[in-house]
Each structure stands twice: as structure tokens, then as C-alpha cells.
Design a protein around this motif. Structure first.
Motif, PDB file in Angstrom:
ATOM      1  N   MET A  37      -5.281   2.217   6.595  1.00  0.00           N
ATOM      2  CA  MET A  37      -5.711   3.097   5.504  1.00  0.00           C
ATOM      3  C   MET A  37      -5.371   4.543   5.826  1.00  0.00           C
ATOM      4  N   PHE A  38      -4.999   5.271   4.766  1.00  0.00           N
ATOM      5  CA  PHE A  38      -4.685   6.705   4.906  1.00  0.00           C
ATOM      6  C   PHE A  38      -5.710   7.504   4.114  1.00  0.00           C
ATOM      7  N   PHE A  39      -6.181   8.589   4.712  1.00  0.00           N
ATOM      8  CA  PHE A  39      -7.156   9.445   4.035  1.00  0.00           C
ATOM      9  C   PHE A  39      -6.625  10.872   3.930  1.00  0.00           C
ATOM     10  N   ASP A  40      -7.319  11.661   3.127  1.00  0.00           N
ATOM     11  CA  ASP A  40      -6.986  13.077   2.968  1.00  0.00           C
ATOM     12  C   ASP A  40      -5.561  13.280   2.461  1.00  0.00           C
ATOM     13  N   VAL A  41      -5.069  12.340   1.669  1.00  0.00           N
ATOM     14  CA  VAL A  41      -3.732  12.509   1.093  1.00  0.00           C
ATOM     15  C   VAL A  41      -3.886  13.449  -0.097  1.00  0.00           C
ATOM     16  N   GLN A  42      -3.146  14.548  -0.095  1.00  0.00           N
ATOM     17  CA  GLN A  42      -3.261  15.514  -1.202  1.00  0.00           C
ATOM     18  C   GLN A  42      -2.504  14.990  -2.422  1.00  0.00           C
ATOM     19  N   ALA A  43      -2.852  15.542  -3.612  1.00  0.00           N
ATOM     20  CA  ALA A  43      -2.255  15.036  -4.856  1.00  0.00           C
ATOM     21  C   ALA A  43      -0.732  15.141  -4.833  1.00  0.00           C
ATOM     22  N   ASP A  44      -0.237  16.243  -4.229  1.00  0.00           N
ATOM     23  CA  ASP A  44       1.224  16.402  -4.239  1.00  0.00           C
ATOM     24  C   ASP A  44       1.910  15.590  -3.135  1.00  0.00           C
ATOM     25  N   GLN A  45       1.114  14.862  -2.368  1.00  0.00           N
ATOM     26  CA  GLN A  45       1.710  14.066  -1.280  1.00  0.00           C
ATOM     27  C   GLN A  45       1.768  12.573  -1.615  1.00  0.00           C
ATOM     28  N   ARG A  88     -17.528  -4.518   3.919  1.00  0.00           N
ATOM     29  CA  ARG A  88     -16.063  -4.578   3.841  1.00  0.00           C
ATOM     30  C   ARG A  88     -15.494  -3.228   4.236  1.00  0.00           C
ATOM     31  N   MET A  89     -14.557  -3.269   5.147  1.00  0.00           N
ATOM     32  CA  MET A  89     -13.984  -1.999   5.592  1.00  0.00           C
ATOM     33  C   MET A  89     -12.948  -1.538   4.583  1.00  0.00           C
ATOM     34  N   GLN A  90     -13.393  -0.866   3.564  1.00  0.00           N
ATOM     35  CA  GLN A  90     -12.476  -0.272   2.593  1.00  0.00           C
ATOM     36  C   GLN A  90     -13.209   0.871   1.916  1.00  0.00           C
ATOM     37  N   PRO A 137     -11.195   6.182 -16.006  1.00  0.00           N
ATOM     38  CA  PRO A 137     -10.123   7.171 -16.019  1.00  0.00           C
ATOM     39  C   PRO A 137     -10.310   8.113 -17.207  1.00  0.00           C
ATOM     40  N   GLY A 138     -10.002   9.359 -17.017  1.00  0.00           N
ATOM     41  CA  GLY A 138     -10.076  10.312 -18.142  1.00  0.00           C
ATOM     42  C   GLY A 138     -10.970  11.494 -17.854  1.00  0.00           C
ATOM     43  N   PRO A 139     -12.269  11.295 -17.747  1.00  0.00           N
ATOM     44  CA  PRO A 139     -13.164  12.463 -17.610  1.00  0.00           C
ATOM     45  C   PRO A 139     -12.880  13.330 -16.383  1.00  0.00           C
ATOM     46  N   LEU A 140     -12.329  12.749 -15.327  1.00  0.00           N
ATOM     47  CA  LEU A 140     -12.082  13.541 -14.110  1.00  0.00           C
ATOM     48  C   LEU A 140     -10.630  14.017 -14.018  1.00  0.00           C
ATOM     49  N   ASP A 141      -9.867  13.785 -15.098  1.00  0.00           N
ATOM     50  CA  ASP A 141      -8.472  14.255 -15.086  1.00  0.00           C
ATOM     51  C   ASP A 141      -8.468  15.763 -14.861  1.00  0.00           C
ATOM     52  N   GLY A 142      -7.626  16.196 -14.016  1.00  0.00           N
ATOM     53  CA  GLY A 142      -7.531  17.628 -13.775  1.00  0.00           C
ATOM     54  C   GLY A 142      -8.452  18.120 -12.681  1.00  0.00           C
ATOM     55  N   ALA A 143      -9.429  17.298 -12.266  1.00  0.00           N
ATOM     56  CA  ALA A 143     -10.309  17.711 -11.161  1.00  0.00           C
ATOM     57  C   ALA A 143      -9.532  17.606  -9.851  1.00  0.00           C
ATOM     58  N   PRO A 144      -9.781  18.565  -8.940  1.00  0.00           N
ATOM     59  CA  PRO A 144      -9.050  18.487  -7.663  1.00  0.00           C
ATOM     60  C   PRO A 144      -9.407  17.184  -6.922  1.00  0.00           C
ATOM     61  N   ALA A 145      -8.394  16.392  -6.649  1.00  0.00           N
ATOM     62  CA  ALA A 145      -8.644  15.092  -6.000  1.00  0.00           C
ATOM     63  C   ALA A 145      -7.797  14.957  -4.748  1.00  0.00           C
ATOM     64  N   THR A 146      -8.338  14.249  -3.779  1.00  0.00           N
ATOM     65  CA  THR A 146      -7.496  13.775  -2.678  1.00  0.00           C
ATOM     66  C   THR A 146      -7.384  12.275  -2.880  1.00  0.00           C
ATOM     67  N   TYR A 147      -6.532  11.655  -2.071  1.00  0.00           N
ATOM     68  CA  TYR A 147      -6.332  10.227  -2.270  1.00  0.00           C
ATOM     69  C   TYR A 147      -6.518   9.474  -0.963  1.00  0.00           C
ATOM     70  N   ALA A 148      -6.983   8.239  -1.122  1.00  0.00           N
ATOM     71  CA  ALA A 148      -6.970   7.304   0.002  1.00  0.00           C
ATOM     72  C   ALA A 148      -5.986   6.216  -0.382  1.00  0.00           C
ATOM     73  N   ALA A 149      -5.220   5.754   0.587  1.00  0.00           N
ATOM     74  CA  ALA A 149      -4.242   4.711   0.282  1.00  0.00           C
ATOM     75  C   ALA A 149      -4.351   3.624   1.324  1.00  0.00           C
ATOM     76  N   ALA A 150      -4.047   2.417   0.915  1.00  0.00           N
ATOM     77  CA  ALA A 150      -4.172   1.301   1.867  1.00  0.00           C
ATOM     78  C   ALA A 150      -2.956   0.400   1.769  1.00  0.00           C
ATOM     79  N   THR A 151      -2.598  -0.170   2.882  1.00  0.00           N
ATOM     80  CA  THR A 151      -1.488  -1.119   2.885  1.00  0.00           C
ATOM     81  C   THR A 151      -1.767  -2.209   3.900  1.00  0.00           C
TER      82      THR A 151
END
Lengths: 839, 230
Positions: free
Chosen positions: A510-518, A645-647, A656-670
């Protein structure tokens, strides 16, 4: 009185060594109790003496974001000395191919004000001022194969290791296992580029107050004045109390293991006393004939019983104190401070008191018979003393034993209910084992053994012969098996659950602290490395603004409020998605995958436990403050989440919708297919996105495995006191019956039995006893593990059969070896010689 | 003889409950023994001799009838009350010696005095052991003594508290001829020297004839009560 003492002493002349051996039954129980209690005292002493060193300051202020100028100015206005620190979890690239999540920390100011920082070399901490210098925790440094002079890359900067961190106020090696501390200078930390908006970081301010200042009062003032700043406050005294409470709970639980060993040992002592008293019936009768009163003859043997308890307790207490040399080593990984050795008189007397008291209570049971020895015994050796008539005192002693067990449990666990559960559990275990022993005796008497060889028939018959020790052997062997197997099965069940996490097709990296532009670039890298991202989860940080029409400030100020403060004040990391995850289940309302058009409030799903804490239900309205913007929401559904569960799991899920435009980071898993693949991908990501943290679930599982093994070892070490007590009681039980066995052996030898045949008889007897005791103790362990797994740990119990089989084989072998060794010499001498020696 | 009754038994009955119903082993036995007298109770095995001795010495409670020992009715006393009388007025010699195996010869002899809380009885105990020929074996444990020696220790113990009545249960039953003879001489010698009443239970008619009176038991009842030739 002097006659009683004199007679009690003289009467043991022929059996002092044997009695001393019997008293060993309680030695280990008393040793465990004394050792644990003394260690607890030393730990408490250490906490008291190092209270300020545990925190490093008088007052610690924590926040999840940079302190505002207002905060800093207020803290400076206290007149105390101020230091600040920032810590963030990030991936460290060790340059040698290794990577690991670390806690990157920088301190500004004179912290720690109390306690010591210890590094190797000693000047390493001072050298942090050098450009790009770093120190890293010693254990992590060793694990990663690093040395002074090695380079590590943190974010965009390459650092040189100038030393290893050995000791730091408040730093627990246990918590550092997950993310070891790497310390750099504040300027260097800011230069890494890791403190971007949205990154997780912990901000600390430390205050050293002027002499005489009241930290607790200051804490209250600061909390009121800085209410809007969302800060946490801890005083050194609070940290001391927190640690003290945690230790009290830990030691209470661990002491129960000691008590269990002591109770088993007391049963052993009482059983030995029972045999001893039987051999003394003639003496009692003679004394009665010569005019000794019931009280005098009883007192003689009571003194002996107390002496037996005292001897065992003294040895145990001495051993317990020396145990302290070992126990600190067991705790080294879990305790963040030095433990000094000091003799604890309280622990010594607790151990002695418990040993003498509990063994005396159990010993009273056989001693009561002394009161009923008839003087007529001297005229007729076969005269049956009055042992059958119900004895009210005996019931009183049983009640006192039950009450003692209850009191011990209640005192140790500070709860009369838990104490009751402990005593009932113990009585039930004793009763099951004693009941099975009775059943075995009953069955051995009735089972048709006609088809078996003579030696086996004789061996099985020994199980039910008069004065056998079947019940005692069952108890000692069964209880030992029960304890060890329960520990082994519980550990196996927990590990199976952990390892199960790594199985199947679920993501394991899992990856954390992924910025929106990343995020797009991350997807690309993953695809290039052949492990495309399976799941990308947006994370938006927010706080609660209002609940059901009242602001959180209003609720917090309301004296009648029962909503916990942490739930109102904390920062929530929420997500938005159109569907439920496979770890979630709706328990009320309907999960809305889309925000209905035209509605002012977004339908959110709240996690069930949090809903309970916030006293929220479907339809309740709430406002979120999403980094300065108010988002209105309504509870659309309540859902249960499988947190094990480790996730990435969330308290609040938006559509989806109400938080559009809010500053978000992403978590990704593979899902990676191998450790190499995981390493390759992490390396590629770290190269381009140094701010992104990765968690390899396989690594976490291995880490937890290691921790479980350590904890299991520590508990097994203590449980081994009960098991070893079981072995001592086993040896005692065998030796108690030795006199009778010698007579039987002599008779059989006189009738022409070979030594081999005598050994076979004993082999048959101990095989039957060992097998059945291990099977009963094992059965209890399987039951206990099933209950623990289901009710406490909420995992599936492992299939117990291989464990049970191993336990049965080992315990049976132990019984046979002990039995044969303790009976050594019985069949090894000519009959006449034995007759002269023993009869 | 002093003319005082030391032991008075009236209509003494003892019944034991058994699986087959109550078993009466003594049935309404009555007799009295004067202080300083010697008396033998004889009879075949199972005639109730030992039961009678046990009841007379306060070692057991009768099912019916009374026993007065040294002027006190002992049937109404509790166990400790009877123990006190035994300690003050009674001496015992048993067929199987009944020494405390963990005590030396001297310590065994001292037990009755120590139970009474009397100090300074060691001289008396030593003298008695000298008298029975064991002056050189004071510190020996029973296991190191022969059967005859053990019985002599038991005899010394029986006399150390200056009892008013001595009960002997088959005192020579476990001894060979010569040893038994020496033992009998000691019993009667000490008895004479100290003016003690002697009640002897025995199979040995020759030994019984050395007493002044012989009570024969048969099937739990007194078959005859006659004066001996002594």
C-alpha cells in the motif's frame, strides 16, 4: 506449646529430606509471585524516579499541524523553556536496497529537558547540527545492515548516519518496531520536502517550567485559552499515571499465572501431607493413648504443615528475588526506561504470606483427619478411624479455599466479577481433572483386561489400587498440559489469522500520502513494473463542525454532554466512493452511491461504533469543516467495518460529488507476486515520489509474527512455572507412592518377577496416566482456545489435532520418564536388600 | 492391696454396626479391681479381651454400661477428658510396643511427662531405662532396638508418670521365650516396687497364673472370675 514444637520437629526426623522435597511444590509458585511482584515494585519505583524523564519535559503539547503563532506566543508567555519537534512517517531508502517506514523527527530547542539521550558514538546527538546528519535507532540500524557513515535517503535529501540512537526519553522500542526513529535537524527536515500540505505529521511542543510551577494548573489554563487550536496536553505526572495504570493491569494479569502455579503446588503439598499423615496415624494414636488431647495432636501436625509451607515459601521467595535478574531482560523490548534492581520487602512478604497462607489452607484438609484418630488404633492396627462421618470443618476449609481463590483473583484484577470468573474457572478446571481421574479409576476397575499381557493388567490395576495417586497425577499433568497448549494454540490461531492476510488476491502493498498530482504518475509506474494498482482511494481530512444542529463547541461546553471529547475534536480522514467495500456491511439505512441532485445535504455512511459514540442515527444532520469549507451532510446509513483487515478503512464515507475540489491525498494498493517485485516497485516509486510512504503488508505480518513470538515467549516463560510445578508435584506424587510400590515390587520379586516385568508394569501404569491426563488437559485447552478465539480475539481457532497429538506424545513421554526415574532402585535390588532397607 | 476400687466395670456392653447387622462383642460384663491388685483377662481369640481392655482404659466408648477408673466414671467424659485421665493415672504396654519411631528411647519415655507439661523428668526417665537395662541405649531410635528392648522402653514409658493402673495387652506376644521371661519379671518387679495395679490381657495361661485374679471371657461375657495362685 514447647512440647508441640519439640514433638513437631522430632517427628520429622526420618522424613525431613522427603518433606523438603514435597515443599518444593510451592517453591516455583512463590518464586513467580515474588519475582513478578518485586519486578512490578521496581518498575513503579523506576517510573516514580524517572517520571519527568519519561516525558522529557514538564508539559507536552501535541497537534496535527504546525503550531500557530498564537500558540507559540502563549507557550513562551508561561515563562518556561520551550522546545518543539516535528515527526512524520516516511519511507527511508537505505541505499543498500533496503527500504523501511521510519518516524523522521527533528527537534528545535533544548529538549529533552529531563532524562538522557544515549547514542553511539556518544557525541552523535551533538553532531546533528552538521549538514545532513542523521541518527537512527540502533536496532533498526543493525537490521538494515547500516553503520556510522552509511547514507540514507529521506525525501529529496541524502543524509549521512553519524550515530545510533540507544536511549531517548519516552521512546519505546516496542512502538519503534513499526517505524524506528530517525532524527535530523529541523532545517534538514524542512529541506526534505516531506512536510507538504496533507502529509501526516505530529507536532510537539515541550515546556520546562520554572521551579514550583504547577503543570496541572497550567495545562487547564492553556486548554481553555487555546481551545480552538485543537491541541492535546500531557503532564509528566499524567504520563507516569498512564504508565503506572498500564503496568498495574499487566502485573495483575501476570501474577495470576503465579497464583495458578501456587495453587497447584499447594495441592501437591496437601497431597504429600495426606500421605505423611497416613503414615503417622499410629504415632497420633500412641500420643492419644499417652494422654495427648485432640488439640495437642492436631497442633503438632499443623505446625509441621505450616513449617512445610514456610520452607517452600522461603526458598521460593529467595528464588523469586533472584528471578529479577532475568525478568527485566524479558521486558526490555516493551519498557521505555531503565529498571534498577532493588530488594522489594513488600514483594518478599507478599510471596511468603501467599505461600504459607495458601499451602496452610490446603494442608488443613488432610490435617483435619488427625482430630479423628482413635486411640484404639494402637490396639488394633486395622481399626478404622472415624474419617467417613461428615466433618463441618472440612466444608469450612473448602469454603475458605474457594474464598481465597476469589479474593486473590479479585485483588489481582481489581474486579470481584473477574475474580469470581478466575476462581470458578480454576475450580472448574480442577473439578474436570479430578472428575476424569475418578472416571479413570472407575473404568480401570471395571474394564476387562483379560486379553492383555500380565504386566499391562497389573499396570492398569495400579491405577485404581488403594492409596494410588491417580487424582494428583491427573491434576498436575493435566493442568500443565492445559496451560501450555492453550498458549500454543492461541498464538497459532492469531498467527494463522495474520498470515491469512497475506493470502488470496487481496492487495499486499500500500502507498500513502500520494498527492493528487502524483496519482496518474503512480499508476503509470505501477503498470510499467508489471503490478498495476488494484485500488486507489481518495482521502480528505476534515473535522466535525456541528451535530444535529449544535456546534461541537456548544456540545463540548454542555455539562450534560456524554459524547466523548476525542470524537468531537479529532481529525477525520474520510473518503468518497459509489459502493461498499468487501469489509463493510450496512446495519441501518441505505448506502447512497451518489448524492441526490438538489439535496442540500450529502448522504454519508458512518461506522457503527462511532455512530454510537456520537449518538448518531440515520437521518441525523451534521456539518463537516473540510479544511475551511463547510460541507453539510446527513447520516444515510450506518455500517459495520472489519477493522482487522489491513486496508484503508474509514469512519465516514461520502458519495462522489460533494467533496469534489476538496484537497485530497490518495492511498493506493496493489498486489505483488513476490518480495522482489514489491521491492522493485517501492524503489521505483521512492525514486520519483520521495514523499510517498509504502507499507508492505508482508513485512508487517513478519513484524507482528516476531512480536507475537516474543510475547508468547514471555508468557510461556511464566507459564513454565506452572508446568514445572506440575513436574515437581508429579515427582512428589510418584515418590509418595514409592514405599507402597517397593513392597509390591518386593512381593512380586519374591514370587519370581523379572526386573523387566516390574518396569513394564510401571510403564503401563504411567502410559495410561500420561495419555489420559494429556488428553484431558489437551481437551480443556482446545475448548479454552475455541472460546478465546471466538469471544476475545474474534479469529478462527486453528485445527488443534496436530498440537493435541504432539502434546499427548510429549506429556506421556515426560510422565513415563519421570515415573521410571523416580522409581529407580525399586526393581534394581535383590528382594531381601529392599526388605531390609525399606520395610 | 489398699482396699480402694481402682477399676469398676458394670454391665459393660459393646456393639459394632456391621453390614450383616449389629455385632455384640461384649455383653453386660461386670467386675471390680482393687488398687494394687494384679489381674489377668484371658480367653480365646474373638472373646472380647482387647475390646474390654480398650473400654477399661478409656480408649473407646461403651455401647452400654459404665466404667469407673481411678474413681471417675469415664463413659460421660469427652475424648480429651479421657485422655487426661490416661495421662494422669494409666500406663500402657502393648503387644507391638507402639513406640514413636522418630523419637529416641529417652524421648519416648519422656512423652507422658512432656504432655503433662512437667519439666525435669529426665532423671526419672533415665533411672527407669537403667532399671530396665537400657542405660546405655538412651539415644537409640526404636528401629535400632530389638523387640525385647523396644518393649522395655515401652515399660519404662508406662511407669514414668507413676500410673495407678497399668494395662498390658499381650506384652510378651511378640517376644521369644527368654526375652518374654525377662520382660515378665520386669513387669511384675516394677509393679511390686511401685504398688501399681496391673491388668493383663493374655493368651498365656502360665503368665496369667502369676496374677492374683483371672477373669475368663467367652463370647463376650465373663465365663469365670477366679483367684489365681500368686
Amino acid at each position: 506449646m514447647s512440647f508441640i514444637l519439640k514433638m513437631a520437629w522430632r517427628d520429622t526426623r526420618a522424613s525431613r529430606r522427603r518433606l523438603l522435597l514435597y515443599s518444593l511444590s510451592i517453591v516455583l509458585g512463590v518464586a513467580a509471585l515474588t519475582g513478578i511482584s518485586a519486578l512490578g515494585d521496581n518498575l513503579r519505583g523506576a517510573i516514580d524516579s524517572q517520571a519527568k524523564g519519561l516525558l522529557g519535559a514538564d508539559l507536552n503539547v501535541t497537534g496535527r499541524r504546525e503550531f500557530t503563532e498564537k500558540t507559540i506566543a502563549r507557550l513562551r508567555a508561561t515563562g518556561g523553556e520551550l522546545a518543539t519537534s516535528i515527526a512524520t512517517n516516511t519511507m527511508a531508502d537505505f541505499g543498500n536496497g533496503g527500504r523501511r517506514l521510519v518516524s523522521l523527527t527533528a527537534v528545535e530547542g533544548g529538549f529533552p529537558f529531563y532524562g538522557e539521550v544515549e547514542t553511539v558514538p556518544a557525541d552523535a546527538y551533538a553532531r546533528l547540527r552538521e549538514p545532513n546528519a542523521a541518527i537512527i535507532e540502533e536496532t533498526a540500524m543493525t537490521q538494515a545492515g547500516l553503520a556510522v557513515g552509511s547514507e540514507i535517503r529521506l525525501g529529496a535529501t541524502t543524509f549521512t548516519i553519524v550515530g545510533a540512537l540507544k536511549k531517548y526519553p519516552g521512546l519505546s522500542p516496542f512502538t519503534s518496531m513499526f517505524a524506528p526513529r530517525v532524527e535530523v535537524s529541523m532545517a534538514a527536515l524542512r529541506g526534505t520536502g516531506l512536510l507538504q500540505r496533507g502529509s501526516l505529521s505530529q507536532h510537539n511542543a515541550y515546556l520546562k517550567l520554572p521551579p514550583g510551577a504547577d503543570a496541572e494548573a497550567l495545562k487547564k489554563t492553556l486548554r481553555d485559552e487555546l481551545r480552538g487550536e485543537r491541541l492535546g496536553f500531557t503532564t509528566a505526572e499524567e504520563r507516569k499515571e498512564q504508565l503506572g495504570d498500564a503496568l498495574k493491569n499487566l502485573f495483575s494479569f501476570v501474577s495470576l499465572v503465579g497464583f495458578l502455579a501456587l495453587f497447584l503446588g499447594a495441592v501437591g503439598v496437601a497431597s504429600a501431607m495426606h500421605v505423611f499423615i497416613r503414615q503417622r496415624l499410629a504415632t497420633v494414636a500412641v500420643l492419644r493413648c499417652l494422654g495427648a488431647s485432640v488439640r495437642t495432636s492436631f497442633a503438632i501436625y499443623l505446625v509441621q504443615g505450616l513449617g512445610l509451607g514456610l520452607a517452600g515459601s522461603l526458598l521460593g521467595a529467595g528464588l523469586g528475588l533472584s528471578l529479577q535478574a532475568v525478568l527485566p531482560a524479558l521486558l526490555r523490548d516493551y519498557v521505555p526506561y531503565q529498571i534498577a534492581f532493588a530488594v522489594s520487602w513488600r514483594a518478599l512478604f507478599t510471596g511468603l504470606g501467599a505461600g504459607v497462607g495458601i499451602s496452610a489452607l490446603f494442608t488443613l484438609l488432610p490435617l483435619l483427619n488427625v482430630r479423628r484418630v482413635a486411640p484404639l488404633h494402637v490396639l488394633r492396627s486395622g481399626f478404622e478411624d472415624d474419617f467417613v462421618r461428615p466433618d463441618p470443618l472440612r466444608y469450612a476449609v473448602y469454603a475458605a479455599i474457594g474464598a481465597a481463590m476469589w479474593a486473590v483473583g479479585a485483588l489481582q484484577m481489581s474486579s470481584w466479577r473477574l475474580g469470581l470468573a478466575f476462581s470458578l474457572g480454576m475450580i472448574a478446571s480442577f473439578a474436570v481433572l479430578a472428575g476424569v481421574a475418578e472416571l479413570i479409576i472407575w473404568a480401570a476397575r471395571r474394564v476387562r483386561t483379560g486379553g492383555l499381557p500380565y504386566t499391562w493388567r497389573q499396570g492398569i490395576a495400579n491405577v485404581h489400587r488403594p492409596n494410588n495417586r491417580t487424582a494428583l497425577l491427573m491434576l498436575s499433568l493435566g493442568l500443565g498440559t492445559f496451560m501450555l497448549l492453550t498458549l500454543a494454540l492461541t498464538r497459532a490461531s492469531l498467527l494463522a489469522k495474520l498470515r491469512g492476510l497475506d493470502l488470496g488476491e487481496r492487495p499486499n502493498l500500500m502507498f500513502f500520502d500520494v498527492q493528487a498530482d502524483q496519482i496518474d504518475r503512480l499508476k503509470e509506474i505501477a503498470r510499467r513494473e508489471g503490478v498495476p494498482l488494484a485500488k486507489v482511494t481518495p482521502i480528505v481530512t476534515m473535522r466535525l463542525g456541528a451535530l444535529k444542529g449544535r456546534t461541537v463547541e456548544e456540545i463540548g461546553a454542555d455539562k450534560a454532554n456524554t459524547v466523548p471529547a476525542w470524537a468531537l475534536r479529532r481529525e477525520y480522514r474520510s473518503t468518497f466512493r459509489a459502493a461498499l467495500d468487501d469489509t463493510e456491511q450496512v446495519t441501518a439505512g441505505k448506502f447512497e452511491g451518489a448524492a441526490p441532485a438538489g439535496e442540500a445535504r450529502a448522504p454519508v455512511s458512518v461506522e457503527a461504533w462511532l455512530a454510537k459514540d456520537l449518538q448518531l442515527g440515520v437521518g441525523d444532520e451534521l456539518d463537516f469543516n473540510v479544511q475551511g469549507v463547510v460541507v453539510k451532510a446527513v447520516i444515510g446509513s450506518v455500517r459495520q467495518v472489519d477493522w482487522q483487515r489491513m486496508q484503508t478503512n474509514f469512519f465516514f464515507v461520502f458519495p462522489p460529488g460533494p467533496l469534489d475540489g476538496a484537497p485530497a491525498t490518495y492511498a493506493a494498493a496493489t498486489r505483488t507476486g513476490s518480495t522482489d517485485e514489491a521491492a522493485r516497485l517501492q524503489k521505483a516509486v521512492a525514486k520519483e515520489m520521495p514523499n510517498v510512504s509504502a507499507i508492505d503488508l508482508g513485512f508487517i505480518v513478519r513484524l507482528l509474527d516476531g512480536i507475537f513470538t516474543k510475547i508468547a515467549w514471555a508468557i510461556s516463560f511464566l507459564a513454565s512455572f506452572t508446568v514445572a510445578t506440575g513436574v515437581v508435584v508429579l515427582v512428589s506424587a510418584v515418590l509418595m507412592g514409592r514405599h507402597q510400590r517397593v513392597r509390591e515390587a518386593v512381593l512380586l520379586r519374591t514370587l519370581g518377577a523379572q526386573r523387566r516385568q516390574l518396569r513394564q508394569i510401571m510403564l503401563a501404569e504411567y502410559t495410561v496416566l500420561g495419555l489420559l491426563a494429556a488428553a484431558t488437559g489437551g481437551g480443556l485447552a482446545v475448548l479454552a482456545n475455541g472460546l478465546l478465539a471466538k469471544l476475545l480475539f474474534k479469529v478462527s481457532a486453528v485445527p488443534p489435532w496436530p498440537w493435541l497429538a504432539a502434546a499427548v506424545v510429549m506429556v506421556t513421554a515426560l510422565t513415563i520418564v519421570t515415573g521410571l526415574l523416580a522409581n529407580r532402585g525399586v526393581s534394581g535390588h535383590p528382594p531381601l536388600e529392599i526388605l531390609r532397607q525399606e520395610t | 492391696m489398699t482396699g480402694e476400687t481402682i477399676l469398676k466395670v458394670e454391665r459393660l456392653t459393646k456393639t459394632y454396626p456391621t453390614a450383616a447387622g449389629p455385632l455384640t462383642v461384649l455383653h453386660e460384663v461386670s467386675f471390680a479391681i482393687m488398687a494394687g491388685a494384679t489381674c489377668a483377662i484371658v480367653g480365646p481369640s474373638g472373646s472380647g479381651k482387647t475390646t474390654l481392655l480398650g473400654l477399661c482404659a478409656g480408649l473407646d466408648r461403651p455401647s452400654g454400661g459404665t466404667v469407673a477408673l481411678a474413681g471417675r466414671e469415664i463413659g460421660g467424659l469427652d475424648e480429651d477428658g479421657r485422655a487426661r485421665i490416661r495421662n494422669e493415672a494409666v500406663g500402657f504396654v502393648f503387644q507391638n510396643f507402639q513406640l514413636v519411631p522418630t523419637l529416641t528411647a529417652l524421648e519416648n519415655v519422656l512423652v507422658p511427662l512432656e504432655l503433662r507439661g512437667e519439666g525435669g523428668g529426665e532423671g526419672e526417665a533415665r533411672a527407669l531405662l537403667e532399671r530396665v537395662g537400657l542405660g546405655a541405649r538412651l539415644d537409640h531410635y526404636p528401629v535400632k532396638l530389638s523387640g525385647g528392648e523396644q518393649q522395655r522402653v515401652a515399660l519404662a514409658r508406662a511407669f514414668v508418670n507413676r500410673p495407678r493402673i497399668l494395662f498390658c495387652d499381650e506384652p510378651t506376644g511378640n517376644l521369644d521365650g527368654d526375652t518374654a521371661h525377662a520382660m515378665v519379671e520386669l513387669i511384675f518387679g516394677l509393679n511390686r516396687e511401685r504398688g501399681t495395679t496391673l491388668v493383663l490381657v493374655t493368651h498365656d495361661l502360665e503368665l496369667a497364673r502369676r496374677t492374683q485374679r483371672i477373669i475368663r471371657l467367652r463370647h463376650g461375657a465373663v465365663a469365670s472370675d477366679e483367684l489365681g495362685t500368686a
